[in-house]
Motif scaffolding. Sequence first.
Motif, PDB file in Angstrom:
ATOM      1  N   GLY A 242      -0.442  -9.378  -0.859  1.00 10.23           N
ATOM      2  CA  GLY A 242       0.404  -9.365   0.477  1.00 10.23           C
ATOM      3  C   GLY A 242       2.036  -9.041  -0.225  1.00 10.23           C
ATOM      4  N   HIS A 243       2.663  -9.033  -1.639  1.00  7.17           N
ATOM      5  CA  HIS A 243       3.808  -8.948  -1.535  1.00  7.17           C
ATOM      6  C   HIS A 243       3.709  -7.031  -2.126  1.00  7.17           C
ATOM      7  CE1 HIS A 243       6.898  -9.489  -5.037  1.00  7.17           C
ATOM      8  NE2 HIS A 243       6.896  -8.268  -4.008  1.00  7.17           N
ATOM      9  N   GLU A 244       3.157  -7.256  -3.357  1.00  9.62           N
ATOM     10  CA  GLU A 244       3.258  -6.205  -4.055  1.00  9.62           C
ATOM     11  C   GLU A 244       2.852  -4.699  -3.508  1.00  9.62           C
ATOM     12  OE1 GLU A 244       5.352  -5.205  -6.875  1.00  9.62           O
ATOM     13  OE2 GLU A 244       5.258  -7.090  -7.398  1.00  9.62           O
ATOM     14  N   THR A 245       1.667  -5.026  -2.585  1.00 12.88           N
ATOM     15  CA  THR A 245       1.184  -3.711  -2.001  1.00 12.88           C
ATOM     16  C   THR A 245       2.085  -3.407  -1.170  1.00 12.88           C
ATOM     17  OG1 THR A 245      -0.145  -4.797  -1.302  1.00 12.88           O
ATOM     18  CG2 THR A 245      -0.720  -3.904  -3.214  1.00 12.88           C
ATOM     19  N   THR A 246       3.026  -4.403  -0.325  1.00 10.19           N
ATOM     20  CA  THR A 246       3.796  -3.976   0.838  1.00 10.19           C
ATOM     21  C   THR A 246       5.012  -3.114   0.354  1.00 10.19           C
ATOM     22  OG1 THR A 246       2.476  -5.758   1.913  1.00 10.19           O
ATOM     23  CG2 THR A 246       4.508  -5.127   2.816  1.00 10.19           C
ATOM     24  N   VAL A 247       5.237  -3.752  -0.353  1.00 11.03           N
ATOM     25  CA  VAL A 247       6.383  -3.161  -1.258  1.00 11.03           C
ATOM     26  C   VAL A 247       6.467  -1.768  -1.731  1.00 11.03           C
ATOM     27  CG1 VAL A 247       8.190  -2.840  -3.688  1.00 11.03           C
ATOM     28  CG2 VAL A 247       7.476  -5.373  -2.292  1.00 11.03           C
ATOM     29  N   ASN A 248       5.174  -1.064  -2.048  1.00 13.41           N
ATOM     30  CA  ASN A 248       4.902  -0.269  -2.701  1.00 13.41           C
ATOM     31  C   ASN A 248       4.387   1.016  -1.756  1.00 13.41           C
ATOM     32  OD1 ASN A 248       2.597   1.622  -2.663  1.00 13.41           O
ATOM     33  ND2 ASN A 248       3.043   1.764  -4.880  1.00 13.41           N
ATOM     34  N   LEU A 285      -2.744   7.716   2.894  1.00 16.03           N
ATOM     35  CA  LEU A 285      -1.766   8.122   1.488  1.00 16.03           C
ATOM     36  C   LEU A 285      -1.280   7.674   0.065  1.00 16.03           C
ATOM     37  CD1 LEU A 285      -0.721  11.421   2.490  1.00 16.03           C
ATOM     38  CD2 LEU A 285      -2.644  11.077   0.937  1.00 16.03           C
ATOM     39  N   GLY A 286      -0.784   6.311   0.431  1.00 16.88           N
ATOM     40  CA  GLY A 286      -0.134   5.479  -0.559  1.00 16.88           C
ATOM     41  C   GLY A 286      -0.555   3.574  -1.469  1.00 16.88           C
ATOM     42  N   ALA A 287      -1.867   4.362  -1.456  1.00 10.37           N
ATOM     43  CA  ALA A 287      -2.444   3.617  -1.783  1.00 10.37           C
ATOM     44  C   ALA A 287      -1.739   2.949  -3.619  1.00 10.37           C
ATOM     45  CB  ALA A 287      -4.430   3.747  -2.791  1.00 10.37           C
ATOM     46  N   ASN A 322      -9.115   8.242  -0.950  1.00  5.36           N
ATOM     47  CA  ASN A 322      -8.788   8.685   0.064  1.00  5.36           C
ATOM     48  C   ASN A 322      -8.119   9.689   0.251  1.00  5.36           C
ATOM     49  OD1 ASN A 322      -9.063   6.110   1.098  1.00  5.36           O
ATOM     50  ND2 ASN A 322      -7.140   4.967   0.880  1.00  5.36           N
ATOM     51  N   ARG A 323      -8.450  10.167  -1.070  1.00  4.44           N
ATOM     52  CA  ARG A 323      -7.799  11.889  -0.680  1.00  4.44           C
ATOM     53  C   ARG A 323      -9.122  13.000  -1.665  1.00  4.44           C
ATOM     54  NH1 ARG A 323      -1.704  12.610  -2.800  1.00  4.44           N
ATOM     55  NH2 ARG A 323      -1.610  10.270  -2.495  1.00  4.44           N
ATOM     56  N   ASP A 324      -9.944  12.878  -1.324  1.00  6.57           N
ATOM     57  CA  ASP A 324     -11.435  12.865  -1.609  1.00  6.57           C
ATOM     58  C   ASP A 324     -11.428  14.183  -0.100  1.00  6.57           C
ATOM     59  OD1 ASP A 324     -13.828  13.917  -1.251  1.00  6.57           O
ATOM     60  OD2 ASP A 324     -14.634  12.125  -2.193  1.00  6.57           O
ATOM     61  N   GLN A 325     -11.826  15.546  -0.338  1.00  2.00           N
ATOM     62  CA  GLN A 325     -11.681  16.800   0.993  1.00  2.00           C
ATOM     63  C   GLN A 325     -13.394  16.371   1.165  1.00  2.00           C
ATOM     64  OE1 GLN A 325     -10.044  18.427   1.380  1.00  2.00           O
ATOM     65  NE2 GLN A 325      -7.828  18.420   0.024  1.00  2.00           N
ATOM     66  N   SER A 326     -14.150  15.942   0.786  1.00  6.53           N
ATOM     67  CA  SER A 326     -15.041  15.321   1.541  1.00  6.53           C
ATOM     68  C   SER A 326     -15.612  14.173   2.698  1.00  6.53           C
ATOM     69  CB  SER A 326     -16.160  15.452   0.492  1.00  6.53           C
ATOM     70  OG  SER A 326     -16.678  14.186  -0.102  1.00  6.53           O
ATOM     71  N   GLY A 345      -7.793   1.543   1.941  1.00  7.96           N
ATOM     72  CA  GLY A 345      -6.545   1.044   1.587  1.00  7.96           C
ATOM     73  C   GLY A 345      -6.526  -0.226   1.433  1.00  7.96           C
ATOM     74  N   PHE A 346      -7.639  -1.378   2.530  1.00  2.76           N
ATOM     75  CA  PHE A 346      -7.758  -2.256   2.244  1.00  2.76           C
ATOM     76  C   PHE A 346      -9.051  -2.620   2.177  1.00  2.76           C
ATOM     77  CE2 PHE A 346      -4.637  -1.860   6.395  1.00  2.76           C
ATOM     78  CZ  PHE A 346      -3.696  -2.597   5.834  1.00  2.76           C
ATOM     79  N   GLY A 347      -9.290  -1.697   1.280  1.00  2.00           N
ATOM     80  CA  GLY A 347     -10.961  -2.947   0.707  1.00  2.00           C
ATOM     81  C   GLY A 347     -12.346  -2.155   1.774  1.00  2.00           C
TER      82      GLY A 347
END
Length: 403
Positions: A242-248, A285-287, A322-326, A345-347
């Motif tokens: 809830g914190h580190e990933t949201t900062v990112n 895109l921002g995983a 999440n960046r897979d062209q297929s 992004g949320f699993g």
Amino acid sequence: MSVTAERLKLPFERPNVLDLAPLYEVLRREAPVTPVTTPAGDPAWLVTRFDEVRALLGDKRLGRSHPEPERASRITTAAVQDGPTGNYETEEADHTRMRRLLTPAFSAKRMRMLTDHVQGLVDGYIDQLIAEHGAAPDGIVDLHAGLAFPLPVAVICQLLGVPESDREHFRSLSDRMASYTSGDDAHQARAEFGRYMAGLAEGKRAEPGEDVISDLVRAQSADEEFDYDEMVRLCVGLLFAGHETTVNRIGLGILFLLTRPDQWQSLTADPAGRVNATVEEIMRLGAPGDLGLLRYAHTDLDVAGVTIHRGDAVILSINAANRDQSAYADAETFDPDREERAHLGFGHGSHFCIGASLARTELRIVFAALAQRLPGLRLAKDIDDLEVRTTITGGVTELPVTW
């Protein structure tokens, strides 16, 4: 470029904080399940293709625990998400119980209570940035220090029930635990965090409130098997989810938008109408981080023609999937108008992020407020010159902007 037979070493070198290493595209095409060496120097399997990552996220043959923990591969030397957690024999039951314990924290009632709080925090941080901008001789302010970093700390502290007077200490412990370059200090911070949470829980036992720690203390009173170690594990998990990933994601979202002026202009022209789709594309895109989610095989299994043996470490690269062209047309393009929304992004599956609604709330409020109040926002430093955070979730250490 082609994949060699030599075991690859993580993390891979990337062009900048927004672009992934070109090697990921090669791996998705030629070796979607490939042997790698982790930053801690241990062997693991790296999974990079969308279909396999999505399937394995929901596969009960993988888990966070290990049948022989002392022999388990480690992913980093950080104090969290470094190696196996939990009890191998009871992991599934423990996970179900944990979800039940935490569900009240993310109820519709709690989310409504937090929404006004988050809006007030964001408005206050932007007010302060505007004041700093006016006072700075060069008109440059750091959006990371002024908004992206403190906001998620304040929100998770509110959710957990951490007193405002303790939040700077809490923030410092979080930063130290997440570092994978500081060695022993990260684990010392983890021990300090445990002592702090135990003390906080004792206070909540005497004076409970509407917060997660109070919920867990009540659960502990009703369940003799629930102990402080479990409470601390839950709180560490919430802290980083809830914190580190949201900062990112706040930092990377700003970079995606400001390096694509047409997308920023579209958002500023219609914040209310565009913010939801914009946030979902940021989530895709921002995983966080350069590594992935660490799991261990609880039995032998075959994935894309590769046999993964019981006890093997498996790293699921959300970034690559999440960046897979297929899975996505023009997958590397930041496009909030794309029709696909099934990002990872949320699993996925039973481990879908329990705090997804909170993360979306924070991100929507942040980006709508910035678009409304600072439509002239622009970067004051080239993206290639930004320093990347050496934590498990990555991101940048600063975000200099002006308007």
